[in-house]
Design an enzyme around this catalytic site. Structure first.
Site, PDB file in Angstrom:
ATOM      1  N   LEU A 284     -38.004  24.193 -44.919  1.00  0.00           N
ATOM      2  CA  LEU A 284     -37.675  23.745 -46.268  1.00  0.00           C
ATOM      3  C   LEU A 284     -36.557  22.711 -46.278  1.00  0.00           C
ATOM      4  CD1 LEU A 284     -37.807  27.129 -48.205  1.00  0.00           C
ATOM      5  CD2 LEU A 284     -39.212  25.121 -48.689  1.00  0.00           C
TER       6      LEU A 284
ATOM      7  N   VAL B   6     -22.781  26.063 -40.672  1.00  0.00           N
ATOM      8  CA  VAL B   6     -21.906  26.133 -41.837  1.00  0.00           C
ATOM      9  C   VAL B   6     -21.064  27.404 -41.826  1.00  0.00           C
ATOM     10  CG1 VAL B   6     -23.348  24.676 -43.307  1.00  0.00           C
ATOM     11  CG2 VAL B   6     -23.741  27.157 -43.266  1.00  0.00           C
TER      12      VAL B   6
ATOM     13  N   TYR C  18     -29.664  40.159 -44.990  1.00  0.00           N
ATOM     14  CA  TYR C  18     -30.205  38.979 -45.673  1.00  0.00           C
ATOM     15  C   TYR C  18     -30.213  39.179 -47.187  1.00  0.00           C
ATOM     16  CZ  TYR C  18     -33.382  35.073 -46.613  1.00  0.00           C
ATOM     17  OH  TYR C  18     -33.943  33.904 -47.077  1.00  0.00           O
TER      18      TYR C  18
ATOM     19  N   LYS D 247     -28.085  36.887 -49.962  1.00  0.00           N
ATOM     20  CA  LYS D 247     -28.708  36.108 -51.030  1.00  0.00           C
ATOM     21  C   LYS D 247     -28.297  36.620 -52.417  1.00  0.00           C
ATOM     22  CE  LYS D 247     -30.877  33.043 -48.630  1.00  0.00           C
ATOM     23  NZ  LYS D 247     -30.481  31.613 -48.716  1.00  0.00           N
TER      24      LYS D 247
END
Length: 284
Positions: free
Chosen positions: A17, A63, A154, A158
Site C-alpha cells: 500500500l 520510524v 497489532y 492501530k
C-alpha cells in the site's frame, strides 16, 4: 493534477500500500518523501517516481527510531520547503497469541505502528503549525475495532492510532491541521495468509477481489482524494475502502442507557440482560 505542488511524506512506502500511495500521489503532482528499512528498495522507488516524471527523495530507516522520523520531516522541508501531508502507512506484524507473545514482539509492533506514527506527526506538526495547516492520514485496520486472532500487539497499536487521531482533533484544530483515517481492505503481504485461508476453505474458485480485497493501486485512489483540497472539509473521519466499496463510520455512541439515583448489583444485572452480543461485530 489534483495534488500539484503538494509535499507528501509516505512512511513504509517501498512495497504494498505504501508504494501505491507514493506512486499515486506522485502521479497527481505531489512531491513525495518515501521511506523504508531497505535502502535498495527506497532507492528503487525514488528512481521509479523520477522516471515517471515525478519528484521524490528517500529516507532509509524505521520510524520506530525518532531520528528517522525527524529526518523524514527534515528531508521534506529541505528538498521541498515544507510538509503538507503525512501518510502514516508504516506497520509491521509479529503475530502470536497472548499466551505465547513475548514482550519483545509486543514492543516491536507498538514501536513502529504507534510510536512511529506519533514521532513523525510530532515533528511534522511543528512545521505545519508555522505554515498554517496540513493533514495527517492514518492508515488503520479493522483489528482496531474487532481485534484479530494472534494480533494483540497489532490491534492495540492501530486502536492507539485512532485514539491519537481523536486527541489531535482537539489539539491541532486551531492550527488548521486535520487528521483522517483510511481503513484499507487490500491485497498485501500482510493479508495474503488470510486471503489464502479463505480461498482454500471456500473452494469455489473465487478471487481475492471477490472476497472484498482490493489491489493497492485501487486503494491508493482514496488516499489521493483525501490528500487533495477537495477533501478539505473532512476531519476526524474513518473511511473504509476496498477498491469498490466506500464506507464512512459513525463515531461510537450510546446504544441504550438508564438513569437511577443508585444501583444494586441485581438492578445492574437486569439492565444488562440481553447485552451479551458483542459491542461491534464485522459482517462483510
Amino acid at each position: 493534477m489534483i495534488l500539484a505542488g503538494r509535499r507528501v511524506i509516505v512512511t513504509g512506502s517501498t512495497r504494498g500500500l505504501g508504494r501505491a500511495f507514493a506512486l499515486a500521489t506522485s502521479a497527481e503532482g505531489a512531491q513525495v518523501v518515501v521511506n523504508g528499512r531497505d535502502a535498495a528498495g527506497v532507492a528503487a522507488l525514488v528512481t521509479q517516481v523520477r522516471d515517471c516524471g515525478g519528484e521524490a527523495v528517500g529516507v532509509t530507516g524505521s520510524v520506530a527510531d525518532d531520528a528517522v522520523a525527524q529526518a523524514l520531516v527534515g528531508a521534506c522541508v529541505e528538498r521541498y520547503g515544507g510538509v503538507d501531508v503525512v501518510i502514516n502507512n508504516a506497520g509491521i506484524v509479529r503475530d502470536r497469541t497472548l499466551l505465547n507473545m513475548t514482550t519483545e514482539e509486543f514492543d516491536e509492533v507498538v514501536a513502529v505502528n504507534l510510536r512511529g506514527t506519533w514521532s513523525v506527526c510530532r515533528h511534522a506538526a511543528q512545521v505545519m503549525k508555522v505554515a498554517g495547516g496540513g493533514l495527517f492520514l492514518q492508515v488503520i485496520s479493522g483489528s482496531a475495532f474487532i481485534g484479530s486472532f494472534g494480533q494483540t500487539n497489532y490491534a492495540a497499536s492501530k486502536a492507539g492510532v485512532l485514539g491519537m487521531m481523536y486527541a489531535w482533533s482537539y489539539e491541532l484544530q486551531r492550527y488548521n491541521i486535520r487528521t483522517n483515517a483510511l481503513w484499507p481492505v487490500a491485497q498485501t503481504d500482510m493479508t495474503e495468509g488470510v486471503i489464502a485461508r479463505h480461498l482454500s476453505a471456500d473452494g469455489s474458485g473465487r478471487t481475492a477481489e471477490d472476497l472484498g480485497f482490493g489491489r493497492p493501486e485501487q486503494i491508493a485512489q482514496a488516499a489521493v482524494y483525501l490528500c487533495s483540497d477537495a477533501a478539505a472539509g473532512l476531519s476526524n473521519q474513518i473511511i473504509l475502502f476496498n477498491g469498490r466499496k466506500l464506507t464512512t463510520f459513525t463515531h461510537i455512541q450510546e446504544s441504550a442507557s438508564q438513569v437511577r439515583e443508585s444501583w444494586s448489583p441485581a438492578e445492574i444485572g437486569r439492565a444488562l440482560a440481553g447485552a451479551a452480543e458483542p459491542v461491534y461485530s464485522f459482517r462483510g
